[in-house]
Design a protein around this motif. Structure first.
Motif, short mmCIF file in Angstrom:
data_model
loop_
_atom_site.label_atom_id
_atom_site.label_comp_id
_atom_site.label_asym_id
_atom_site.label_seq_id
_atom_site.Cartn_x
_atom_site.Cartn_y
_atom_site.Cartn_z
N VAL A 284 0.85 -1.18 0.00
CA VAL A 284 0.00 0.00 0.00
C VAL A 284 0.89 1.24 0.00
CG1 VAL A 284 -0.14 0.14 2.52
CG2 VAL A 284 -2.01 1.05 1.14
N THR A 285 0.39 2.34 -0.55
CA THR A 285 1.15 3.59 -0.56
C THR A 285 0.98 4.27 0.79
OG1 THR A 285 0.83 3.84 -2.93
CG2 THR A 285 1.43 5.81 -1.70
N VAL A 286 2.09 4.58 1.42
CA VAL A 286 2.04 5.10 2.78
C VAL A 286 2.94 6.32 2.94
CG1 VAL A 286 1.61 2.79 3.74
CG2 VAL A 286 3.95 3.66 3.59
N VAL A 287 2.77 6.97 4.08
CA VAL A 287 3.72 7.95 4.58
C VAL A 287 4.12 7.51 5.98
CG1 VAL A 287 2.85 9.90 3.24
CG2 VAL A 287 1.82 9.37 5.46
N ILE A 288 5.20 8.07 6.47
CA ILE A 288 5.57 7.92 7.88
C ILE A 288 5.57 9.31 8.47
CG2 ILE A 288 7.38 7.25 9.50
CD1 ILE A 288 8.31 5.19 7.40
N VAL A 289 4.84 9.48 9.55
CA VAL A 289 4.74 10.79 10.18
C VAL A 289 5.06 10.66 11.66
CG1 VAL A 289 3.31 12.82 10.59
CG2 VAL A 289 2.94 11.43 8.54
N ALA A 290 5.96 11.49 12.16
CA ALA A 290 6.32 11.51 13.57
C ALA A 290 5.87 12.81 14.20
CB ALA A 290 7.83 11.35 13.75
N ILE A 291 5.35 12.73 15.42
CA ILE A 291 4.93 13.93 16.14
C ILE A 291 5.56 13.94 17.53
CG2 ILE A 291 2.77 14.20 14.89
CD1 ILE A 291 1.33 12.92 17.29
N ALA A 292 5.83 15.13 18.02
CA ALA A 292 6.35 15.31 19.38
C ALA A 292 6.13 16.76 19.76
CB ALA A 292 7.83 14.94 19.47
N LYS A 293 6.26 17.04 21.06
CA LYS A 293 6.13 18.41 21.50
C LYS A 293 7.25 19.26 20.93
CE LYS A 293 5.83 16.99 25.76
NZ LYS A 293 5.69 16.88 27.23
N GLN A 294 6.97 20.55 20.74
CA GLN A 294 7.94 21.44 20.14
C GLN A 294 9.23 21.43 20.96
OE1 GLN A 294 6.25 25.32 19.28
NE2 GLN A 294 4.19 24.47 19.19
N ASN A 295 10.36 21.26 20.26
CA ASN A 295 11.63 21.21 20.97
C ASN A 295 12.71 22.08 20.35
OD1 ASN A 295 12.28 19.80 18.65
ND2 ASN A 295 12.25 17.78 19.64
N GLY A 296 12.38 22.78 19.30
CA GLY A 296 13.34 23.69 18.68
C GLY A 296 14.36 23.02 17.79
N LYS A 297 14.36 21.68 17.73
CA LYS A 297 15.32 20.98 16.90
C LYS A 297 14.91 21.03 15.43
CE LYS A 297 16.82 17.64 20.42
NZ LYS A 297 16.93 16.19 20.75
N ALA A 298 15.88 20.85 14.55
CA ALA A 298 15.59 20.81 13.12
C ALA A 298 14.73 19.58 12.81
CB ALA A 298 16.89 20.76 12.32
N LYS A 299 13.79 19.76 11.89
CA LYS A 299 12.92 18.66 11.48
C LYS A 299 13.54 17.97 10.27
CE LYS A 299 10.08 20.40 14.55
NZ LYS A 299 10.82 21.60 14.95
N ARG A 300 13.24 16.70 10.11
CA ARG A 300 13.84 15.90 9.03
C ARG A 300 12.74 15.43 8.08
NH1 ARG A 300 17.34 11.41 12.06
NH2 ARG A 300 18.31 11.16 10.01
N LEU A 301 12.91 15.75 6.80
CA LEU A 301 11.93 15.37 5.79
C LEU A 301 12.60 14.46 4.77
CD1 LEU A 301 9.02 15.76 4.80
CD2 LEU A 301 9.81 17.74 3.49
N PHE A 302 12.08 13.22 4.65
CA PHE A 302 12.67 12.23 3.75
C PHE A 302 11.76 12.04 2.54
CE2 PHE A 302 13.96 11.23 8.07
CZ PHE A 302 15.31 10.99 7.97
N SER A 303 12.37 11.89 1.39
CA SER A 303 11.61 11.61 0.17
C SER A 303 12.41 10.63 -0.67
CB SER A 303 11.33 12.90 -0.62
OG SER A 303 12.55 13.55 -0.95
N MET A 304 11.78 10.12 -1.70
CA MET A 304 12.41 9.11 -2.55
C MET A 304 12.72 9.71 -3.91
SD MET A 304 13.01 5.82 -1.78
CE MET A 304 11.61 5.15 -0.90
N SER A 305 13.95 9.55 -4.36
CA SER A 305 14.31 10.04 -5.69
C SER A 305 13.80 9.07 -6.74
CB SER A 305 15.84 10.17 -5.80
OG SER A 305 16.43 8.89 -5.76
#
Length: 932
Positions: free
Chosen positions: A591-612
């Protein structure tokens, strides 16, 4: 066929006497080839082999049976064969019935084994059945083989013991299977201090017809529930042969020791299963497969449940494992830092609230044990025991059997890690008796209190019924504090769109969302896990990452779900954009999916992954990831009933609701006009998405009110009109029945054109580089399977046909799997368009004309033909690229670098567009009030 069925067929083939003439066809049948295909190969019609004794199946395999001792030379001949290359064979295989060799031609990988050992290598050949070869299965097929044997045993036992299939006794049956798995594993790993003890004892002490097999096993199970020092006084006394088995406890053998009755065949299946080498079992693979054995609905998909370790690590690595490894690297050989990291890991809890057979928990545990082992190595304490308790790996599972298997899989994983990192002797010394603490709960995750199952400041749980395999729901009394510990929630919850949810599942979502939003009924079932995780995160030091259908980050679900999640103070900390979540299903059906992570705001850089395009993973760091999994502004795109500018009004097409009576095929049209030429005035071309894209021809009856009497004078039209009236009046839909009053007309008529109609399919493939849109003459009737802009300025087509618009609707509109499901209110009216000068419109009009002219050159090629990404005509591609260049220069003065940059700019413009519209509304109201 699935992987387990193929293993069973290959095992049967290897067990039978070798038949040189029949082998190639029996081999191909084992991999799912139909009798008709095999018949053509047998007759030679489809067999173009140029090797003696060879059978060549195009695009698949070249097989040759040879004389004894000539296997290597025959494989060499197959490799050099011109026919092998011409037929694009993926594999070559040679055998003489004693030995067998095969090669995957693309990779060059080979196998060489005794013919009888072929079942141990079947995973290497799974691509012959269109099944993606997962490395763990390819290298070690024991998990599939064990599942196959246990499935046969399970089915045979239920046939002989139908009462055990009842809902009242299903738990007993499942618990029995869990006991078997443990016994098979324990006898092959020295846990029983005697290799093969369980299988050998059953074989020696039971009758060949299976009549007393259940009695023998009941005695063995009873022995493993009695402490060694208490066996002297046990009544009835244990026989000497049963006294060899150790005390296991942990609840696995407590309670009833009843075993279902065995037939001769069931006993045979049991002994075959016990004959496998269970030492090689991968608990993360085997658990996910065996859970289907005990589920009637899932047994048809047996062996298709395994999710590869790399996919699971897409969740676990950025969730917390990457951070642990980074801290390990930073620590180097510093003893204090290493000890601090070890202490931190001992307080980490991993919680899967839809754990199934425990894949995520097992992989997380094994990965953490690997990091801990490296810490111990650097500290020079390789024999040091683990400080990572299994009770830190918590789960919730709705069904009891997968919950039992999850516990068992973790127990096996712990033992295997102890053997690997501490040695067999130390592992065995601490393994038995099993710990009775319970850490997997059987229940409905959307109804349970997650804080009770996985509290924020505690690690252990007090013993409940002294039973590892009981499932208490109240776990609020804990043994010792875990202040400062981290909790990581992960998993792959059930997705289920609103259409496919049961009443009970809808009630689950209602309990979570009804007090928060009135639109909860549109949400996918997986949304419940995200909301529960967000609520959990407000009270704990936790982060959560789930695999989900991509629809929760597209279209109408976004404005319902994500404001609620963001309102709890959670943000998206990392995400993988859409990709295929593959398993062992045929043709790698994932099935076509995404992965999503959530957490309280912490000021850290967010990471976004994609497929070439070539399958590589691309990572981007950003300050914010929005609900559409795009870096940049925090924005929710809501439907807009009407666009803010002068672009054309896009509407649904016309809906007949006619039972097919107002629609005609080409043949029906020809027959009607042949018999009644005067009907021609009432027949128009009818175009839906299929007709527009695939070039199919359909027609409809289009009768104005004042023409009805003339139309009904034609017998065939009168018959059709009367059929429409009956269909509508008999309809169960309340909104359809009133339309019986005008059966000559479509039930819903939007508009018609005076000059031309700009048409766009409502559903289309994501594989095309551009959306299928076009221009049709004014006398064409547009179906409700399309959207239309009537008499639109031609520059509108340039907007819709652009890469910019393709990217926008692929993000904000709903997708069906990966296919685009267009929406006028979400896709067209929200599409941000900068202020266009008259020159801009003229340039875009020219671009649209050039696209249409490029298509005309290839008449009668269809839209599907023209926009096949692998065969798109160069002049058409050039026209689109010119259109993209003109439009994108209007947006930013140059071409965009990539789709990410396009989306970031579009969301920025959308924010400005909606903000300006919001300011304009109060001003308009104030002006109106003053005038009155």
């Amino acid at each position: 066929m699935n992987a387990v069925e193929i293993e069973a067929a290959i095992s049967d083939l290897a067990f039978q006497p070798f038949d040189a003439a029949e082998f190639p066809f029996a081999f191909l049948a084992a991999f799912g080839n139909k009798d008709t295909a095999l018949k053509r190969l047998r007759t030679g019609n489809n067999n173009s082999s140029d090797v003696p004794g060879g059978v060549l199946q195009r695009n698949n395999i070249h097989i040759a049976v040879c004389v004894e001792g000539n296997v290597g030379q025959t494989l060499k001949a197959l490799r050099a064969s011109p026919a092998t290359a011409k037929a694009k064979a993926k594999f070559i295989l040679a055998t003489d019935g004693l030995t067998l060799e095969a090669e995957e031609l693309l990779s060059g990988e080979t196998i060489a084994c005794a013919y009888s050992d072929l079942p141990n290598h079947f995973g290497f050949l799974l691509p012959l059945a269109g099944i993606s070869t997962i490395k763990e299965i390819k290298d070690n097929p024991i998990d599939v083989r064990a599942t196959s044997k246990l499935n046969k045993l399970y089915v045979e036992l239920l046939s002989e013991n139908p009462d055990w299939a009842s809902s009242e006794r299903r738990h007993d049956m499942n618990h029995f299977m869990a006991r078997l798995v443990f016994c098979f594993f324990a006898e092959d790993t020295d846990i029983f201090n005697d290799e093969g003890l369980f299988t050998r004892t059953v074989e020696q002490m039971s009758e060949r017809d299976g009549a007393n097999t259940h009695e023998v096993m009941e005695t063995i199970f009873r022995a493993m529930n009695i402490k060694t020092d208490e066996r002297v006084n046990a009544r009835p006394r244990l026989p000497v042969w049963a006294n060899q088995f150790p005390y296991v406890n942990g609840g696995l053998f407590s309670g009833s020791t009843e075993v279902p009755r065995f037939t001769h065949m069931a006993r045979t299946y049991l002994l075959h299963a016990g004959g496998l080498n269970w030492k090689q079992i991968n608990p993360d693979i085997f658990g996910s497969m065996i859970q289907a054995v005990a589920d009637d609905e899932e047994r048809g998909a047996l062996g298709m449940h395994y999710t590869s370790v790399p996919n699971i690590l897409k969740v676990l690595n950025p969730l917390f494992l990457d951070d642990l490894r980074a801290q390990l690297t930073e620590a180097g050989d510093n003893e204090r830092k290493l000890l601090n990291l070890r202490k931190r890991m001992a307080r980490i809890r991993v919680f899967d609230p839809a754990c199934g057979s425990g894949n995520f928990l097992v992989i997380a545990y094994k990965q953490m044990r690997g990091i801990e082992a490296e810490i111990n190595r650097r500290l020079g304490k390789t024999q040091l025991g683990s400080e990572i308790p299994l009770t830190n790996f918590r789960g919730i599972e709705l069904r009891d059997f997968p919950a039992e298997i999850a516990r068992l899989a973790l127990i096996i994983a712990e033992f295997q890690c102890d053997v690997l990192y501490r040695g067999q002797k130390d592992a065995l010394a601490e393994f038995l008796p099993l710990d009775a603490q319970n850490w997997i709960v059987c229940g409905n995750a959307l109804r349970l209190d997650w804080l009770s199952v996985c509290p924020p400041t505690w690690t252990g749980v007090k013993l409940v019924a002294n039973d590892l395999f009981s499932t208490p729901l109240d776990q609020t009394e804990m043994d010792f504090a875990n202040e400062g510990g981290e909790t990581y929630i992960c998993g792959n919850p059930p997705y289920l769109g609103s259409t496919w949810q049961t009443d009970e599942q809808k009630a689950d979502l209602q309990a979570i969302f009804a007090k928060r939003t009135k639109n909860w009924k549109s949400l996918d079932y997986v949304a419940g896990w995200f909301m529960k995780a967000a609520d959990y995160g407000t009270k704990t030091n936790a982060a959560a990452a789930f695999v989900s259908t991509n629809s929760i980050c597209q279209g109408s679900q976004v404005p319902i779900l994500w404001p609620l999640i963001f309102g709890t103070g959670n943000q998206i900390t990392f995400a993988h954009t859409s990709f295929k979540w593959a398993n062992l299903a045929n043709h790698n059906a994932g099935v076509t999916v995404v992965i999503v992570a959530i957490a309280k705001q912490n000021g850290k850089a967010k990471r976004l992954f994609s497929m070439s395009e070539d399958g590589a993973t691309i990572e981007k760091q950003t300050d914010f990831i929005n609900a559409y999994l795009v870096s940049g502004v925090d924005v929710i795109v809501s439907p807009i009933s009407k666009s803010y500018d002068i672009r054309g009004l896009m509407e649904w097409g016309n809906k007949p609701t006619d039972g097919g009576n107002l629609l005609l095929s080409s043949d029906e049209r020809e027959k009607l006009l042949r018999e009644s030429p005067s009907a021609d005035r009432f027949v128009k071309r009818f175009v839906g998405a299929q007709e527009f894209i695939q070039g199919e021809q359909r027609y409809c009856l289009w009768i104005e009110d004042e023409e009805r009497e003339d139309a009904e004078a034609i017998p065939e039209l009168k018959r059709r009109i009367e059929a429409v009236a009956k269909m509508r009046s008999d309809s169960k839909a309340a909104e359809t029945r009133p339309a019986a009053a005008f059966p000559h007309r479509f039930r819903q008529i939007q508009s018609t054109a005076k000059v031309h109609t700009l048409v766009l399919g409502a559903i289309s493939s994501e594989n095309r580089d551009y959306l299928p849109c076009g221009l049709l003459p004014s006398n064409t009737i547009i179906s409700n399977k399309c959207y239309a802009i009537y008499d639109a300025p031609l520059w509108n087509l340039a907007l819709i046909a652009s890469r910019l618009h393709w990217v926008w609707i692929g993000t904000v509109c709903v997708r069906l799997e990966m296919r685009f499901s267009y929406s006028n209110t979400l896709g067209w009216n929200t599409f941000p368009v900068p202020l266009l000068t008259e020159q801009n419109k003229a340039d875009l009009t020219t671009c649209a004309e050039n696209i249409l002219l490029a298509r005309e050159v290839h008449f009668p090629a269809t839209i599907a033909d023209l926009y096949d990404p692998n065969n798109m005509p160069e002049n058409l591609r050039h026209a689109h690229e010119r259109n993209d260049e003109v439009l994108e220069r209007i947006y930013i003065g140059r071409r965009f670098k990539n789709d990410t940059e396009r989306l970031e700019r579009l969301f920025e413009l959308y924010t400005k567009m909606t903000a300006a519209a919001a300011k304009a509304k109060p001003a308009a109201k104030a002006t109106k009030g003053k005038a009155s």
